[in-house]
Design an enzyme around this catalytic site. Structure first.
Site, mmCIF file in Angstrom:
data_model
loop_
_atom_site.group_PDB
_atom_site.id
_atom_site.type_symbol
_atom_site.label_atom_id
_atom_site.label_comp_id
_atom_site.label_asym_id
_atom_site.label_seq_id
_atom_site.Cartn_x
_atom_site.Cartn_y
_atom_site.Cartn_z
ATOM 1 N N CYS A 259 48.844 45.314 40.456
ATOM 2 C CA CYS A 259 49.001 44.946 39.498
ATOM 3 C C CYS A 259 48.666 44.405 38.044
ATOM 4 O O CYS A 259 49.779 43.812 37.888
ATOM 5 C CB CYS A 259 47.607 44.918 39.478
ATOM 6 S SG CYS A 259 46.045 43.445 39.930
ATOM 7 N N HIS B 219 46.530 45.903 46.166
ATOM 8 C CA HIS B 219 45.807 46.691 46.153
ATOM 9 C C HIS B 219 45.755 48.263 47.383
ATOM 10 O O HIS B 219 45.316 47.599 48.503
ATOM 11 C CB HIS B 219 44.266 47.116 45.285
ATOM 12 C CG HIS B 219 44.685 47.011 43.652
ATOM 13 N ND1 HIS B 219 44.593 47.505 42.849
ATOM 14 C CD2 HIS B 219 43.836 45.233 43.442
ATOM 15 C CE1 HIS B 219 44.645 46.788 41.359
ATOM 16 N NE2 HIS B 219 44.457 45.865 42.190
#
Length: 488
Positions: free
Chosen positions: A332, A434
């Protein structure tokens, strides 16, 4: 409602354990936290985001996470400011001081969410925030006694004996509280007791004498709780530099977010993982441990954390590490840092409009106010584009990252923005996903790149086992029938 004498006294885990225990008894149980502060968030089935603890508690209830479980989420972006998530969506960005003036307007939406949950369950377990004794924040409070009074909830106050001073913490809470607030508390629990619980019988009596509250039990320390997802990055213990070669170095930056990505790796007993906090106040220690892999995790303020990383000299260390044959993985915000540029033209996260990345991936990022919140399922691809492992995860990020096409994708996921990139040799990659390490097969596929193997099962299997054993633990040390009778 479970409130605490302070942060990290075990409120989240007590709610999760009680949720699993009462769910196993056949009750329809749901968790609720009116206001949370955490950069560790989860994506809900209804397309919003809530604190990670409430997602874990929903899992304990065998329920899907939904935005009503945590209607107000504060995501810090600076020392005195935060992004405010209201019922799953971005509401405003403001300073802590300004928030104190608007939170009175949030009790209405908080009660709406609570009442919607109440309509579809037998029992709601509510978690407070911080310390119940923070009377300086009592005006227009929606996190602790303000909410408990509005919803007319009996409150159980938890204290942490492992820290020391639990008698003063519990008695002191009663002393500083307004009488009407203190009357809402029906009893107290002493949590995290090490050793013989009978040795604290006199302590329980002392607390009851000074407060008038019932002592509802002593919960012995349960070490496996540390393996469950945490909300506070302070739970990530810094590990000092040691000689030799580490398997993995994880850089812990000031605004680290969604750090539960690391849990499945930390759970692997055969991996040598060094967590290194980088604060930028000093240059990095001269003896940086050599490693096979450096991981850059997520960040709530990417440009600020990238600046910190550079100030500490880690950008050059990472480049040298790759030149010497090492691996680097960006998750991310870490993915964004590995690219060429990061632009924040609307100043969503930073007062800085543009910054140069580390430059190991040919991708450019533009941060926008719109947030991507999506569940993802797909396949991990090797450097040749071949499928090497399935995964389940989620994306939660502002803005977009655009690869130039020189690098191959890391993931194939039709329901995702699917922005990812990896070098042809697979040694450097970045992705927005994630939870990439949560399944055994995906973890095995990725660890094989650095010559290591996954030995632990899927993260969900591990969490289920811990929650069941912790529920047994609470059944043995608390009178759960008595606690349930106190609910209303």
């Amino acid at each position: 409602m479970i409130q605490g004498t302070g942060s990290n006294v075990g409120k989240s885990s007590l709610v999760a354990g009680l949720a699993r225990a009462y769910t196993r008894r056949g009750l329809r149980v749901l968790p609720f936290k009116p206001q949370n502060m955490s950069n560790n968030a989860a994506v809900t089935f209804d397309g919003g985001e809530i604190g990670r603890a409430q997602a874990l508690q929903a899992f304990a209830c065998r329920a899907l996470p939904e935005t009503d479980m945590n209607p107000v989420l504060l995501k810090p972006t600076a020392e005195t400011g935060a992004q405010i998530i209201l019922q799953g969506k971005i509401w405003r960005q403001m300073s802590a001081r300004d928030y104190q003036h608007v939170k009175r307007d949030l009790l209405g939406p908080v009660m709406e969410s609570y009442n919607r949950l109440a309509e579809k369950c037998d029992l709601i377990l509510v978690e407070g925030a911080g310390a119940a004794s923070e009377v300086n924040l009592r005006a227009h409070d929606i996190a602790n006694m303000g909410f408990a009074r509005a919803a007319d909830l009996p409150v159980i106050l938890a204290g942490d004996i492992d820290r020391g001073g639990v008698i003063a913490n519990l008695v002191g809470t009663k002393i500083v509280m307004a009488p009407d607030d203190a009357a809402q508390i029906c009893g107290f629990i002493v949590n995290k007791m090490r050793g013989d619980t009978s040795l604290f019988a006199a302590g329980m009596a002392t607390i009851s004498h000074h407060t008038g509250w019932d002592g509802l039990g002593i919960v012995p320390y349960f070490p496996d709780l540390r393996r469950l997802p945490a909300e506070d990055s302070l739970s990530l213990e810094s590990i000092s530099h040691r000689a030799g070669v580490a398997d993995i170095i994880v850089l812990i930056l000031p605004h680290i977010a969604n750090f539960d990505d690391l849990d499945p790796l930390l759970d692997e007993p055969d991996l040598d993982i060094r967590l290194v906090r980088v604060d930028g106040s000093t240059q990095i220690a001269p003896h940086v441990p050599r490693s096979h892999l450096i991981i850059l995790p997520g960040s709530k303020s990417v440009i600020q954390d990238l600046t910190t990383l550079k100030r500490a000299g880690w950008d050059e260390i990472i480049r040298r590490h790759v030149a010497a044959g090492g691996h680097v993985w960006g998750l991310c915000g870490g993915y964004q840092m590995l690219g060429r540029t990061i632009c924040d033209p609307d100043h969503v996260e930073s007062p800085v409009a543009e910054a140069s990345g580390i430059g190991l991936l040919d991708v450019d990022t533009v941060i926008r106010r719109e947030k991507s919140l999506i569940a993802v399922q797909g396949d991990i691809l090797d450097g040749k584009g071949r499928k090497s492992g399935v995964f389940e995860g989620y994306e939660i990020h502002c803005g977009t990252t655009s690869p130039t096409g020189r690098h191959k994708k890391l993931i194939a996921a039709p329901a995702s923005s699917a922005s990812s990139a990896q070098t042809d040799d697979g040694r450097v990659f970045g992705t927005y996903v994630h939870g990439l390490f949560d399944t055994h097969v995906a973890r095995q596929s990725l660890l094989a790149r650095i010559g290591r193997a996954a030995t632990q099962p899927d993260k969900s299997v591990v969490m289920d086992d811990i929650l069941d054993r912790f529920a047994d633990h609470l059944e043995a040390h608390l009178n759960l029938d008595d606690l349930l009778r106190r609910a209303r």
